[in-house]
Design a protein around this motif. Structure first.
Motif, PDB file in Angstrom:
ATOM      1  N   GLY A 206      -7.384  38.498  26.166  1.00  0.00           N
ATOM      2  CA  GLY A 206      -6.182  38.869  25.422  1.00  0.00           C
ATOM      3  C   GLY A 206      -6.433  38.906  23.933  1.00  0.00           C
ATOM      4  O   GLY A 206      -7.189  38.103  23.404  1.00  0.00           O
ATOM      5  N   VAL A 207      -5.821  39.893  23.279  1.00  0.00           N
ATOM      6  CA  VAL A 207      -5.872  40.014  21.825  1.00  0.00           C
ATOM      7  C   VAL A 207      -4.472  40.383  21.348  1.00  0.00           C
ATOM      8  O   VAL A 207      -3.911  41.387  21.785  1.00  0.00           O
ATOM      9  N   PHE A 208      -3.921  39.546  20.485  1.00  0.00           N
ATOM     10  CA  PHE A 208      -2.608  39.809  19.910  1.00  0.00           C
ATOM     11  C   PHE A 208      -2.765  39.869  18.400  1.00  0.00           C
ATOM     12  O   PHE A 208      -3.119  38.873  17.777  1.00  0.00           O
ATOM     13  N   LYS A 209      -2.518  41.051  17.859  1.00  0.00           N
ATOM     14  CA  LYS A 209      -2.677  41.241  16.416  1.00  0.00           C
ATOM     15  C   LYS A 209      -1.359  40.991  15.701  1.00  0.00           C
ATOM     16  O   LYS A 209      -0.277  41.035  16.296  1.00  0.00           O
ATOM     17  N   ASN A 210      -1.482  40.767  14.425  1.00  0.00           N
ATOM     18  CA  ASN A 210      -0.334  40.531  13.566  1.00  0.00           C
ATOM     19  C   ASN A 210       0.716  41.630  13.737  1.00  0.00           C
ATOM     20  O   ASN A 210       1.909  41.354  13.835  1.00  0.00           O
ATOM     21  N   GLY A 211       0.253  42.867  13.783  1.00  0.00           N
ATOM     22  CA  GLY A 211       1.163  44.000  13.923  1.00  0.00           C
ATOM     23  C   GLY A 211       1.877  44.053  15.262  1.00  0.00           C
ATOM     24  O   GLY A 211       2.855  44.790  15.417  1.00  0.00           O
TER      25      GLY A 211
ATOM     26  N   ALA B 220       3.508  41.566  16.557  1.00  0.00           N
ATOM     27  CA  ALA B 220       4.712  40.730  16.496  1.00  0.00           C
ATOM     28  C   ALA B 220       5.927  41.639  16.306  1.00  0.00           C
ATOM     29  O   ALA B 220       5.965  42.438  15.369  1.00  0.00           O
ATOM     30  N   PRO B 221       6.914  41.536  17.182  1.00  0.00           N
ATOM     31  CA  PRO B 221       8.051  42.454  17.122  1.00  0.00           C
ATOM     32  C   PRO B 221       8.937  42.267  15.887  1.00  0.00           C
ATOM     33  O   PRO B 221       9.621  43.199  15.470  1.00  0.00           O
ATOM     34  N   VAL B 222       8.896  41.087  15.297  1.00  0.00           N
ATOM     35  CA  VAL B 222       9.722  40.807  14.126  1.00  0.00           C
ATOM     36  C   VAL B 222       8.798  40.553  12.937  1.00  0.00           C
ATOM     37  O   VAL B 222       7.913  39.689  13.001  1.00  0.00           O
ATOM     38  N   ALA B 223       8.998  41.292  11.875  1.00  0.00           N
ATOM     39  CA  ALA B 223       8.123  41.193  10.702  1.00  0.00           C
ATOM     40  C   ALA B 223       8.038  39.772  10.155  1.00  0.00           C
ATOM     41  O   ALA B 223       6.982  39.341   9.684  1.00  0.00           O
ATOM     42  N   GLU B 224       9.113  39.009  10.244  1.00  0.00           N
ATOM     43  CA  GLU B 224       9.121  37.632   9.733  1.00  0.00           C
ATOM     44  C   GLU B 224       8.194  36.708  10.524  1.00  0.00           C
ATOM     45  O   GLU B 224       7.834  35.631  10.045  1.00  0.00           O
TER      46      GLU B 224
ATOM     47  N   GLY C 276      -1.209  39.103   5.230  1.00  0.00           N
ATOM     48  CA  GLY C 276      -2.562  39.644   5.256  1.00  0.00           C
ATOM     49  C   GLY C 276      -2.747  40.955   5.972  1.00  0.00           C
ATOM     50  O   GLY C 276      -3.838  41.503   5.952  1.00  0.00           O
ATOM     51  N   GLY C 277      -1.758  41.467   6.631  1.00  0.00           N
ATOM     52  CA  GLY C 277      -1.896  42.785   7.250  1.00  0.00           C
ATOM     53  C   GLY C 277      -1.817  42.776   8.757  1.00  0.00           C
ATOM     54  O   GLY C 277      -2.022  41.760   9.420  1.00  0.00           O
TER      55      GLY C 277
ATOM     56  N   ASP D  29      -3.737  44.165  11.014  1.00  0.00           N
ATOM     57  CA  ASP D  29      -4.963  44.110  11.815  1.00  0.00           C
ATOM     58  C   ASP D  29      -5.492  42.695  12.039  1.00  0.00           C
ATOM     59  O   ASP D  29      -6.412  42.500  12.835  1.00  0.00           O
ATOM     60  N   LEU D  30      -4.943  41.706  11.350  1.00  0.00           N
ATOM     61  CA  LEU D  30      -5.381  40.332  11.571  1.00  0.00           C
ATOM     62  C   LEU D  30      -5.026  39.889  12.987  1.00  0.00           C
ATOM     63  O   LEU D  30      -4.011  40.296  13.543  1.00  0.00           O
ATOM     64  N   VAL D  31      -5.877  39.048  13.563  1.00  0.00           N
ATOM     65  CA  VAL D  31      -5.654  38.533  14.915  1.00  0.00           C
ATOM     66  C   VAL D  31      -4.811  37.263  14.833  1.00  0.00           C
ATOM     67  O   VAL D  31      -5.189  36.304  14.169  1.00  0.00           O
ATOM     68  N   MET D  32      -3.669  37.294  15.528  1.00  0.00           N
ATOM     69  CA  MET D  32      -2.813  36.104  15.605  1.00  0.00           C
ATOM     70  C   MET D  32      -3.305  35.156  16.692  1.00  0.00           C
ATOM     71  O   MET D  32      -3.209  33.947  16.557  1.00  0.00           O
ATOM     72  N   ASN D  33      -3.808  35.728  17.784  1.00  0.00           N
ATOM     73  CA  ASN D  33      -4.303  34.929  18.890  1.00  0.00           C
ATOM     74  C   ASN D  33      -5.216  35.788  19.746  1.00  0.00           C
ATOM     75  O   ASN D  33      -4.906  36.933  20.033  1.00  0.00           O
ATOM     76  N   MET D  34      -6.334  35.198  20.138  1.00  0.00           N
ATOM     77  CA  MET D  34      -7.308  35.902  20.972  1.00  0.00           C
ATOM     78  C   MET D  34      -7.892  34.892  21.937  1.00  0.00           C
ATOM     79  O   MET D  34      -8.085  33.726  21.580  1.00  0.00           O
TER      80      MET D  34
END
Length: 139
Positions: A30-35, A37-41, A46-47, A49-54
Motif C-alpha cells: 500500500g502507498v498513500f500519498k499526501n494528495g 487525503a480527501p480533505v486538504a486540512e 510539503g506537497g 507527492d509526499l508519502v503519508m503511509n506506505m
C-alpha cells in the motif's frame, strides 16, 4: 504480537521503500500519498507527492514508512534494521545494493567471533542497517 518497523524519510520515502522491496524481495502492499487525503486540512505540509503511509511485507514482517517533511524529519539514531541473509553470496548482493552511495559504513563487511560476515552502515536514504550472516558460527 509482532513489532512493525516504521521508517521516516526526508521526502524520498517512495524511492527508498521501492529500492528496499526490490533488493530484499519485499512486496509493497500500500502507498498513500499526501494528495490522496480527501480533505486538504488532513494533508501534511510539503506537497501532494509526499508519502503519508506506505507498507511493505518482508517475509512475516511488515515495514511501514512515510515522509516527514521539513521540521518533522529527524535523522534516525539508536537502532538499525537488521537482516540475516541466508548465504555469503546473498549477503554480498544485499550489501552491494543497500550500501551503494552510503552515507557511512561504520563497520566494513568482515568476520566476527559470532558471524562469518557482519557489517553496519547507513544507506543513502539515511536508514541504518546491520547485515549478519552467522554461517557455521550459528548457535
Amino acid at each position: 504480537m509482532e513489532p512493525t518497523i516504521y521508517l521516516f524519510f526526508n521526502g524520498n520515502c517512495l524511492e527508498a521503500m521501492t529500492h528496499y522491496a526490490e533488493t530484499l524481495g519485499g512486496e509493497i502492499t500500500g502507498v498513500f500519498k499526501n494528495g490522496d487525503a480527501p480533505v486538504a486540512e488532513d494533508r501534511m505540509p510539503g506537497g501532494d507527492d509526499l508519502v503519508m503511509n506506505m507498507a511493505m511485507k518482508l517475509g512475516n514482517a511488515m515495514i511501514m514508512a512515510s515522509d516527514a517533511p521539513g521540521q518533522w524529519y529527524s535523522k534516525p539514531q539508536g537502532f538499525s534494521v537488521s537482516i540475516a541473509p541466508a548465504s555469503i553470496a546473498e549477503f554480498d548482493r544485499i550489501f552491494s545494493a543497500l550500501s551503494s552511495d552510503a552515507q557511512s559504513i561504520s563497520m566494513a563487511p568482515g568476520e566476527t567471533f559470532w558471524a562469518e560476515r557482519f557489517t553496519t552502515f547507513t544507506d543513502r536514504f539515511g536508514t541504518p542497517w546491520m547485515l549478519n550472516y552467522t554461517g557455521s558460527k550459528a548457535v
